[in-house]
Design an enzyme around this catalytic site. Structure first.
Site, mmCIF file in Angstrom:
data_model
loop_
_atom_site.group_PDB
_atom_site.id
_atom_site.type_symbol
_atom_site.label_atom_id
_atom_site.label_comp_id
_atom_site.label_asym_id
_atom_site.label_seq_id
_atom_site.Cartn_x
_atom_site.Cartn_y
_atom_site.Cartn_z
ATOM 1 N N TYR A 22 0.788 -1.236 0.000
ATOM 2 C CA TYR A 22 0.000 0.000 0.000
ATOM 3 C C TYR A 22 0.821 1.288 0.000
ATOM 4 O O TYR A 22 0.259 2.384 0.036
ATOM 5 C CB TYR A 22 -0.957 -0.003 1.197
ATOM 6 C CG TYR A 22 -1.951 -1.145 1.148
ATOM 7 C CD1 TYR A 22 -2.869 -1.244 0.110
ATOM 8 C CD2 TYR A 22 -1.947 -2.131 2.121
ATOM 9 C CE1 TYR A 22 -3.772 -2.293 0.044
ATOM 10 C CE2 TYR A 22 -2.850 -3.193 2.068
ATOM 11 C CZ TYR A 22 -3.757 -3.268 1.030
ATOM 12 O OH TYR A 22 -4.650 -4.300 0.959
ATOM 13 N N ASN A 74 -12.745 4.857 -1.363
ATOM 14 C CA ASN A 74 -12.002 3.596 -1.303
ATOM 15 C C ASN A 74 -12.681 2.780 -0.202
ATOM 16 O O ASN A 74 -12.444 3.011 0.978
ATOM 17 C CB ASN A 74 -10.527 3.826 -0.962
ATOM 18 C CG ASN A 74 -9.753 2.509 -0.955
ATOM 19 O OD1 ASN A 74 -10.341 1.422 -0.978
ATOM 20 N ND2 ASN A 74 -8.431 2.600 -0.909
ATOM 21 N N ASP A 87 -25.847 -0.594 -1.775
ATOM 22 C CA ASP A 87 -27.217 -0.086 -1.805
ATOM 23 C C ASP A 87 -27.255 1.409 -1.483
ATOM 24 O O ASP A 87 -28.022 2.161 -2.089
ATOM 25 C CB ASP A 87 -28.093 -0.846 -0.805
ATOM 26 C CG ASP A 87 -28.412 -2.261 -1.263
ATOM 27 O OD1 ASP A 87 -28.200 -2.567 -2.448
ATOM 28 O OD2 ASP A 87 -28.867 -3.065 -0.426
ATOM 29 N N HIS A 100 -8.879 2.397 -5.655
ATOM 30 C CA HIS A 100 -8.076 1.462 -4.867
ATOM 31 C C HIS A 100 -6.606 1.781 -5.061
ATOM 32 O O HIS A 100 -6.181 2.098 -6.182
ATOM 33 C CB HIS A 100 -8.334 0.016 -5.303
ATOM 34 C CG HIS A 100 -9.744 -0.403 -5.095
ATOM 35 N ND1 HIS A 100 -10.237 -0.725 -3.858
ATOM 36 C CD2 HIS A 100 -10.783 -0.509 -5.960
ATOM 37 C CE1 HIS A 100 -11.518 -1.028 -3.973
ATOM 38 N NE2 HIS A 100 -11.882 -0.895 -5.239
ATOM 39 N N LEU A 101 -5.865 1.678 -3.985
ATOM 40 C CA LEU A 101 -4.415 1.878 -4.058
ATOM 41 C C LEU A 101 -3.779 0.769 -4.892
ATOM 42 O O LEU A 101 -2.964 1.035 -5.783
ATOM 43 C CB LEU A 101 -3.826 1.848 -2.645
ATOM 44 C CG LEU A 101 -4.286 2.971 -1.712
ATOM 45 C CD1 LEU A 101 -4.135 2.560 -0.262
ATOM 46 C CD2 LEU A 101 -3.479 4.233 -2.000
ATOM 47 N N SER A 102 -4.145 -0.467 -4.582
ATOM 48 C CA SER A 102 -3.572 -1.610 -5.283
ATOM 49 C C SER A 102 -4.446 -1.977 -6.477
ATOM 50 O O SER A 102 -5.598 -1.545 -6.573
ATOM 51 C CB SER A 102 -3.471 -2.802 -4.322
ATOM 52 O OG SER A 102 -4.762 -3.184 -3.865
HETATM 53 O O1 CA2 Z 1 -6.078 -1.380 -2.734
HETATM 54 C C1 CA2 Z 1 -6.943 -0.843 -2.010
HETATM 55 O O2 CA2 Z 1 -7.033 0.370 -1.887
HETATM 56 C C2 CA2 Z 1 -7.892 -1.731 -1.188
HETATM 57 O O3 CA2 Z 1 -9.179 -1.113 -1.200
HETATM 58 C C3 CA2 Z 1 -7.327 -1.759 0.210
HETATM 59 C C4 CA2 Z 1 -8.088 -2.710 1.142
HETATM 60 C C5 CA2 Z 1 -8.252 -4.086 0.514
HETATM 61 O O4 CA2 Z 1 -9.070 -4.899 1.341
HETATM 62 C C6 CA2 Z 1 -8.852 -4.010 -0.866
HETATM 63 O O5 CA2 Z 1 -8.904 -5.310 -1.412
HETATM 64 C C7 CA2 Z 1 -8.033 -3.119 -1.779
HETATM 65 C C8 CA2 Z 1 -7.360 -2.864 2.461
HETATM 66 C C9 CA2 Z 1 -7.039 -1.594 3.139
HETATM 67 C C10 CA2 Z 1 -6.085 -1.914 4.231
HETATM 68 O O6 CA2 Z 1 -5.176 -0.872 4.302
HETATM 69 C C11 CA2 Z 1 -4.033 -1.102 4.965
HETATM 70 C C12 CA2 Z 1 -3.074 -0.142 4.829
HETATM 71 C C13 CA2 Z 1 -1.875 -0.331 5.457
HETATM 72 C C14 CA2 Z 1 -1.644 -1.438 6.236
HETATM 73 C C15 CA2 Z 1 -2.617 -2.403 6.383
HETATM 74 C C16 CA2 Z 1 -3.838 -2.228 5.738
#
Ligand code: CA2
Length: 143
Positions: A22, A74, A87, A100-102
């Site tokens: 991330y 996000n 909804d 999304h970041l990833s």
């Molecule tokens: O890629 C993304 O932005 C996600 O929405 C991030 C979510 C994940 O469940 C999605 O599949 C994709 C998770 C966010 C968790 O963020 C963290 C950041 C740093 C350390 C741990 C978790």
């Protein structure tokens, strides 16, 4: 034009855990950068984060009444689980961009499905913190 940026669960940990996935930018730095971008663009922008599904839903439902003209969201893990958030989004008239970041499609199979995607204007995934900036630009009609 006044945009609402919503960060879902665990995004408060940004920059502190899992930097390989991330990135190393904190949520405060990300929000600061978005605030700067908004100033440059001459628009209003407010960022909020919650680990609670209901809080995100309340903010989505209330956005129009609060004077927002669009939402960048996000949904974090709720992307893949929340019919209720979907909804709420489908029940409002504002344009919403999912970010999304990833790149969720390059990750585990359970991340490939989003309950939210069918009810938003568009999805931006995989560009790190830039995904949010692109989301803002998309909402104001700039490329
Ligand atoms: O890629 C993304 O932005 C996600 O929405 C991030 C979510 C994940 O469940 C999605 O599949 C994709 C998770 C966010 C968790 O963020 C963290 C950041 C740093 C350390 C741990 C978790």
């Amino acid at each position: 034009m006044k945009l609402l940026v919503l960060h879902g669960p665990n995004l408060n940990l940004l920059g502190r855990r899992e930097p390989g996935v991330y990135g190393s930018t904190s949520l405060a730095e990300l929000d600061g950068g978005l605030q700067e971008l908004a100033q440059q663009l001459g628009i209003g922008l407010e960022s909020r984060q919650s680990n609670y599904e209901g809080a995100l839903i309340d903010w989505v439902q209330g956005a129009e009444g609060e004077g927002f003209t669009g939402i960048v969201i996000n949904p974090g893990g709720y992307t893949h689980t929340s019919v209720a958030l979907r909804d709420a989004i489908s029940g409002i008239d504002l344009p919403v961009v999912e970010v999304h970041l990833s790149n969720i499609f390059a990750r585990e199979a359970f991340r490939h499905h989003s309950y939210v995607s069918p009810v938003v204007q568009g999805v931006i995934s995989g560009f790190g913190t830039e995904s949010y900036r692109l989301g803002v630009l998309a909402l104001i009609g700039r490329r």
